[in-house]
Design an enzyme around this catalytic site. Structure first.
Site, short mmCIF file in Angstrom:
data_model
loop_
_atom_site.label_atom_id
_atom_site.label_comp_id
_atom_site.label_asym_id
_atom_site.label_seq_id
_atom_site.Cartn_x
_atom_site.Cartn_y
_atom_site.Cartn_z
N GLY A 105 0.83 -1.20 0.00
CA GLY A 105 0.00 0.00 0.00
C GLY A 105 0.86 1.24 0.00
O GLY A 105 2.02 1.21 0.42
N GLN A 119 3.00 10.03 1.11
CA GLN A 119 4.28 9.33 1.07
C GLN A 119 5.09 9.67 -0.18
O GLN A 119 6.29 9.41 -0.23
CB GLN A 119 4.08 7.81 1.14
N CYS A 136 5.96 -0.09 7.05
CA CYS A 136 5.58 1.05 6.20
C CYS A 136 6.74 1.37 5.27
O CYS A 136 7.89 1.35 5.69
CB CYS A 136 5.28 2.23 7.11
N LEU A 137 6.43 1.68 4.02
CA LEU A 137 7.49 2.02 3.06
C LEU A 137 8.24 3.29 3.46
O LEU A 137 9.37 3.49 3.03
CB LEU A 137 6.90 2.19 1.66
N HIS A 154 -4.18 1.38 7.65
CA HIS A 154 -2.84 1.98 7.63
C HIS A 154 -2.78 3.14 6.62
O HIS A 154 -2.29 4.22 6.94
CB HIS A 154 -1.83 0.88 7.29
N GLU A 155 -3.29 2.88 5.42
CA GLU A 155 -3.18 3.90 4.37
C GLU A 155 -4.11 5.08 4.64
O GLU A 155 -3.73 6.23 4.40
CB GLU A 155 -3.46 3.29 2.99
N HIS A 213 -2.57 7.45 7.07
CA HIS A 213 -1.57 8.34 6.47
C HIS A 213 -2.21 9.67 6.04
O HIS A 213 -1.56 10.71 6.09
CB HIS A 213 -0.96 7.71 5.21
ZN ZN Z 1 2.71 3.51 5.56
#
Ligand code: ZN
Length: 151
Positions: free
Chosen positions: A46, A51, A88-89, A130-131, A134
């Protein structure tokens, strides 16, 4: 399509609240394409627009069941609870235990501006939570549970 740079955890942009998308313009379509490419390139499940430095309410998700694009996503139902490691990326190499609903129902717009609802369980439910977090400047480690340590 073009890959975009992923912002890392100390970047202040990750803490800002994103704005609703009012109109789906060609630049929004380009952003969706770029976000998917960036997510797949990083082997993520995701990615949220902040991000890649864009403060708009847009996320892309693929937990292995195909690409899901969500514009202005909103969680409308949550059910159950499930504690799992989450990563998380924007926070490479780290993970933490987070309690998330086992099942969520969310609504969003697709790239044609049509509203759809989606029901996700397990990893998909976790990714949707999670997304969408953000988009409100929330990172998963804000919600991390204490780790029980070595077992
Ligand atoms: Zn994330």
């Amino acid at each position: 399509m073009a890959k975009r740079n992923i912002r890392l955890k100390t970047d202040e942009i990750l803490r800002k609240k994103c704005k609703e998308v009012k109109e789906i313009t060609p630049s929004i379509i380009q952003l969706l394409d770029d976000m998917a490419e960036t997510m797949y390139d990083a082997n993520g499940v995701g990615l949220a627009a902040p991000q890649v430095g864009v403060l708009k309410r847009i996320v892309v998700i693929d937990v292995g069941e195909g690409l899901i694009e969500m514009i202005n996503p909103e969680i409308i139902e949550k059910e159950g609870s499930m504690v799992e490691y989450e990563a998380c990326l924007s926070v490479p190499g780290e993970s933490a235990l987070v309690d998330r609903p086992k099942k969520v129902k969310a609504k969003a717009l697709n790239r044609l501006g049509q509203e759809f609802t989606i029901v996700g369980t397990d990893l998909l439910a976790r990714a949707i939570c999670h997304e969408t977090d953000h988009l409100d400047g929330i990172l998963y480690f804000d919600l991390a549970l204490p780790d029980e340590g070595e077992e």
